[in-house]
Enzyme design. Structure first.
Site, PDB file in Angstrom:
ATOM      1  N   LYS A   1      12.837 100.936 -54.178  1.00 31.67           N
ATOM      2  CA  LYS A   1      11.963 100.443 -53.029  1.00 31.67           C
ATOM      3  C   LYS A   1      12.937 101.055 -51.790  1.00 31.67           C
ATOM      4  CE  LYS A   1      14.055  95.713 -53.196  1.00 31.67           C
ATOM      5  NZ  LYS A   1      13.802  94.418 -53.176  1.00 31.67           N
TER       6      LYS A   1
ATOM      7  N   ASP B   1      17.170  96.229 -48.359  1.00 34.78           N
ATOM      8  CA  ASP B   1      15.735  95.813 -48.084  1.00 34.78           C
ATOM      9  C   ASP B   1      15.342  95.046 -47.092  1.00 34.78           C
ATOM     10  OD1 ASP B   1      17.014  93.819 -49.207  1.00 34.78           O
ATOM     11  OD2 ASP B   1      15.612  93.529 -51.015  1.00 34.78           O
TER      12      ASP B   1
ATOM     13  N   ASN C   1      18.604  80.262 -45.360  1.00 36.53           N
ATOM     14  CA  ASN C   1      19.703  81.428 -45.144  1.00 36.53           C
ATOM     15  C   ASN C   1      19.089  82.712 -45.255  1.00 36.53           C
ATOM     16  OD1 ASN C   1      22.210  83.008 -45.583  1.00 36.53           O
ATOM     17  ND2 ASN C   1      21.935  82.805 -47.797  1.00 36.53           N
TER      18      ASN C   1
ATOM     19  N   ARG D   1       2.302 115.426 -32.828  1.00 38.38           N
ATOM     20  CA  ARG D   1       3.237 115.375 -33.676  1.00 38.38           C
ATOM     21  C   ARG D   1       4.568 115.844 -33.284  1.00 38.38           C
ATOM     22  NH1 ARG D   1       0.957 119.279 -38.090  1.00 38.38           N
ATOM     23  NH2 ARG D   1       3.092 119.146 -38.608  1.00 38.38           N
TER      24      ARG D   1
ATOM     25  N   HIS E   1     -11.043 118.097 -26.895  1.00 40.47           N
ATOM     26  CA  HIS E   1     -11.638 117.991 -28.067  1.00 40.47           C
ATOM     27  C   HIS E   1     -11.264 118.818 -29.158  1.00 40.47           C
ATOM     28  CE1 HIS E   1     -14.552 116.870 -24.686  1.00 40.47           C
ATOM     29  NE2 HIS E   1     -14.393 118.144 -24.314  1.00 40.47           N
TER      30      HIS E   1
ATOM     31  N   TYR F   1      -6.621 122.153 -32.704  1.00 40.20           N
ATOM     32  CA  TYR F   1      -5.189 122.173 -33.191  1.00 40.20           C
ATOM     33  C   TYR F   1      -4.272 123.150 -32.578  1.00 40.20           C
ATOM     34  CZ  TYR F   1      -0.972 122.859 -36.046  1.00 40.20           C
ATOM     35  OH  TYR F   1       0.165 123.088 -36.226  1.00 40.20           O
TER      36      TYR F   1
ATOM     37  N   TYR G   1       0.213 129.607 -38.624  1.00 41.17           N
ATOM     38  CA  TYR G   1       1.107 129.717 -39.753  1.00 41.17           C
ATOM     39  C   TYR G   1       0.590 131.000 -40.793  1.00 41.17           C
ATOM     40  CZ  TYR G   1       3.191 128.150 -44.241  1.00 41.17           C
ATOM     41  OH  TYR G   1       3.891 127.772 -45.351  1.00 41.17           O
TER      42      TYR G   1
ATOM     43  N   ARG H   1     -15.306 139.036 -30.046  1.00 40.64           N
ATOM     44  CA  ARG H   1     -16.265 138.458 -30.959  1.00 40.64           C
ATOM     45  C   ARG H   1     -17.306 139.783 -31.090  1.00 40.64           C
ATOM     46  NH1 ARG H   1     -18.409 134.646 -26.498  1.00 40.64           N
ATOM     47  NH2 ARG H   1     -19.958 135.990 -25.654  1.00 40.64           N
TER      48      ARG H   1
HETATM   49  C1  UD1 Z   1      19.727  85.409 -51.365  1.00 33.39           C
HETATM   50  C2  UD1 Z   1      20.585  84.303 -51.211  1.00 33.39           C
HETATM   51  C3  UD1 Z   1      19.714  83.232 -50.582  1.00 33.39           C
HETATM   52  C4  UD1 Z   1      18.818  83.838 -49.188  1.00 33.39           C
HETATM   53  C5  UD1 Z   1      18.080  85.064 -49.800  1.00 33.39           C
HETATM   54  C6  UD1 Z   1      17.476  85.727 -48.360  1.00 33.39           C
HETATM   55  C7  UD1 Z   1      22.136  84.396 -52.785  1.00 33.39           C
HETATM   56  C8  UD1 Z   1      22.698  83.639 -53.953  1.00 33.39           C
HETATM   57  N1  UD1 Z   1      21.163  83.843 -52.149  1.00 33.39           N
HETATM   58  O1  UD1 Z   1      18.781  85.181 -52.434  1.00 33.39           O
HETATM   59  O2  UD1 Z   1      20.432  82.147 -50.206  1.00 33.39           O
HETATM   60  O3  UD1 Z   1      18.174  82.906 -48.766  1.00 33.39           O
HETATM   61  O4  UD1 Z   1      18.749  86.049 -50.325  1.00 33.39           O
HETATM   62  O5  UD1 Z   1      16.521  86.650 -48.797  1.00 33.39           O
HETATM   63  O6  UD1 Z   1      22.944  85.249 -52.206  1.00 33.39           O
HETATM   64  N2  UD1 Z   1      21.730  92.361 -54.786  1.00 33.39           N
HETATM   65  C9  UD1 Z   1      22.699  93.248 -55.075  1.00 33.39           C
HETATM   66  N3  UD1 Z   1      23.222  92.970 -56.500  1.00 33.39           N
HETATM   67  C10 UD1 Z   1      23.137  91.563 -57.114  1.00 33.39           C
HETATM   68  C11 UD1 Z   1      22.058  90.819 -56.716  1.00 33.39           C
HETATM   69  C12 UD1 Z   1      21.443  91.075 -55.484  1.00 33.39           C
HETATM   70  O7  UD1 Z   1      23.164  94.318 -54.707  1.00 33.39           O
HETATM   71  O8  UD1 Z   1      23.792  91.441 -58.053  1.00 33.39           O
HETATM   72  C13 UD1 Z   1      20.961  92.715 -53.449  1.00 33.39           C
HETATM   73  C14 UD1 Z   1      19.558  92.887 -53.676  1.00 33.39           C
HETATM   74  O9  UD1 Z   1      19.203  94.091 -54.132  1.00 33.39           O
HETATM   75  C15 UD1 Z   1      18.985  92.295 -52.420  1.00 33.39           C
HETATM   76  C16 UD1 Z   1      19.948  91.547 -52.111  1.00 33.39           C
HETATM   77  O10 UD1 Z   1      21.344  91.506 -52.679  1.00 33.39           O
HETATM   78  O11 UD1 Z   1      18.808  93.406 -51.418  1.00 33.39           O
HETATM   79  C17 UD1 Z   1      19.508  89.999 -52.342  1.00 33.39           C
HETATM   80  O12 UD1 Z   1      19.412  89.725 -53.729  1.00 33.39           O
HETATM   81  P1  UD1 Z   1      18.246  88.743 -54.075  1.00 33.39           P
HETATM   82  O13 UD1 Z   1      18.299  88.575 -55.634  1.00 33.39           O
HETATM   83  O14 UD1 Z   1      16.825  89.005 -53.266  1.00 33.39           O
HETATM   84  O15 UD1 Z   1      18.586  87.200 -53.522  1.00 33.39           O
HETATM   85  P2  UD1 Z   1      17.700  85.871 -53.233  1.00 33.39           P
HETATM   86  O16 UD1 Z   1      17.613  85.392 -54.534  1.00 33.39           O
HETATM   87  O17 UD1 Z   1      16.534  86.395 -52.540  1.00 33.39           O
END
Ligand code: UD1
Ligand code: MG
Length: 419
Positions: A24, A104, A171, A300, A330, A333, A354, A407
């Site tokens: 993703k 992400d 959080n 573009r 109108h 390109y 091109y 033409r």
């Molecule tokens: C986490 C938080 C939570 C918060 C939420 C916000 C923890 C325990 N919890 O939960 O409090 O509200 O994010 O979205 O941190 N990732 C890794 N390695 C791992 C696990 C996760 O790189 O081993 C990365 C994932 O790719 C992701 C991010 O960390 O980008 C968050 O992981 P995710 O599993 O989504 O955590 P949540 O359970 O959503």
């Protein structure tokens, strides 16, 4: 010791809900991969080091980011705390601040993270959490505060009791830590019964040691939105679209229908320019004042429009400069083209830029009138004040002040079609 500012980007998790062959993190939002957006934000923060924690589909992430960051591999996906533990060897010799970002969570603003870092430094907090007040807190960690409002811990959804589940402060997962305190505390965090090591548990551990904990509530909750599936990807596109369009509207650009106007980043638009619906303007374009961009226009990358230019309905332009007051009204390109001032490009005219291998330039001088349905076969230069007859296919340069007709003459076979 010199103080460092380090950004860590968590990017090791799975992308199951995307239902994609790709991670993703390399899916694009307004032309840029999600993870590139986060790195770009970290770069703008002027960090001494950017470290990306990679795991699942790491090759794809590294292919996109190249040497813009350092990498640490998390071989088993055992939680956010475990992910950070992998980076520990790179933090141990350092002091200063470390900010935790997510590959992400791509539309967090640089200004918000700057505020978080400043607050962490000024208040001398061991950790400053970025939190949000949400009417729909389900799935997020909840912020537990005591009677005087101090943060005590973060409780994850699966461990929250009914009373804690009612808490609306969540959080975001984004934090700024004091490096030395983090290094000394994170090692003490034990895995949960599900085998995961939670970064959120560092907060409780710091609290137990009476370190100072702070929380900053984000003003705009859309900043902390994450992408798990393509529905969320689309939602973030809409948020970003409104953010960009709002900025242009406040700068004096009229946008008739923001829902269908896609302006990429790094576009400049002058005051009193009007943009009609269903229009896309790609990055690195500069548009002057008092221009009119018609419906269904596609402007573009690397195009420049001077003041009072009109780009009309169903017109695509690419790497094209249009000088003051000229019109492409109108169904045209224009690619790799330079159009002088006071030019009118007739309906349906196109550049044939091109040849199947290379792109070639078309130059059209000031005050030309290009008749409808003209083909300009590049490379070709049309002088100033030229009139091109409608339906011409121009393959040779045209001198100034010339009428060019390219033409076949019409043949009328009288009575040929009588029964
Ligand atoms: C986490 C938080 C939570 C918060 C939420 C916000 C923890 C325990 N919890 O939960 O409090 O509200 O994010 O979205 O941190 N990732 C890794 N390695 C791992 C696990 C996760 O790189 O081993 C990365 C994932 O790719 C992701 C991010 O960390 O980008 C968050 O992981 P995710 O599993 O989504 O955590 P949540 O359970 O959503
Ligand atoms: Mg999550």
């Amino acid at each position: 010791m010199e103080k460092d500012k380090i950004a860590i980007i968590m990017a090791a998790g799975k992308s199951t809900a995307m239902n994609s062959k790709k991670s993703k993190l390399v899916h694009k939002l307004y032309g840029k991969e999600l993870v590139s957006r986060v790195v770009e934000t970290a770069e703008k923060l002027d960090c001494d080091e950017i470290i990306t924690v990679v795991g699942e589909q790491k090759e794809q992430v590294m292919e996109v980011l190249k040497d813009r960051t350092k990498y640490v591999e998390q071989k088993e996906i055992l939680g956010t705390g475990h992910a950070l533990l992998q980076v520990l060897p790179m933090l141990e010799s350092k002091s200063g601040q470390v900010v935790i970002l997510y590959g992400d969570v791509p539309i967090i603003k640089k200004e918000t993270i700057e505020k978080l870092i400043d607050r962490n430094r000024n208040e001398r907090e061991s950790v400053t959490l970025l939190t949000a007040i949400s009417d729909n807190p389900t799935g997020y960690g909840r912020i537990i505060r005591n009677d005087v409002g101090e943060v005590e811990e973060i409780v994850e959804e699966i461990y929250a009791n009914e009373r804690q589940k009612q808490i609306k402060e969540i959080n975001s997962g984004i934090y700024c830590f004091d490096i030395e305190t983090l290094v000394s505390t994170i090692k003490e965090v034990e895995p949960r019964d599900n085998g995961q090591i939670y970064l959120t548990d560092v907060v409780k551990a710091m609290r137990d040691k009476e370190f100072k904990i702070g929380a900053m509530i984000v003003e705009d909750n859309t900043e902390i939105l994450g992408v798990n599936d393509r529905v969320q990807l689309e939602l973030l596109g809409r948020v970003l679209k409104m953010r960009i369009n709002t900025m242009h509207m406040l700068n004096g650009v009229t946008i008739e229908d923001s829902d269908t106007t896609y302006i990429y980043e790094d576009v400049k638009i002058g005051r009193d320019t009007v943009i009609h619906p269903n229009t896309t303007i790609k990055s690195d374009c500069v548009i002057g004042e008092d221009c009119e961009i018609g419906p269904n226009a596609y402007i573009r990358e690397h195009s420049t429009l001077a003041d009072k230019v009109k780009i009309g309905n169903c017109v695509e332009i690419k790497k094209t400069k249009v000088a003051y007051g000229s019109k492409v009204p109108h169904l045209s390109y224009m690619g790799d083209c330079e159009i002088g001032t006071g030019v009118n490009i007739g309906c349906g005219s196109i550049t044939c830029n091109y040849d199947g291998v290379n792109k070639h330039k078309t130059i059209i001088g000031d005050d030309c009138f290009v008749g409808s349905n003209t083909n300009l076969v590049a490379p070709v230069t049309v002088g100033k004040n030229v009139l091109i007859a409608a339906g011409s296919t121009i393959t040779e340069n045209v001198p100034d002040d010339t009428l060019a007709i390219a033409r076949q003459r019409q043949v009328n076979k009288v009575d040929w079609n009588k029964k």
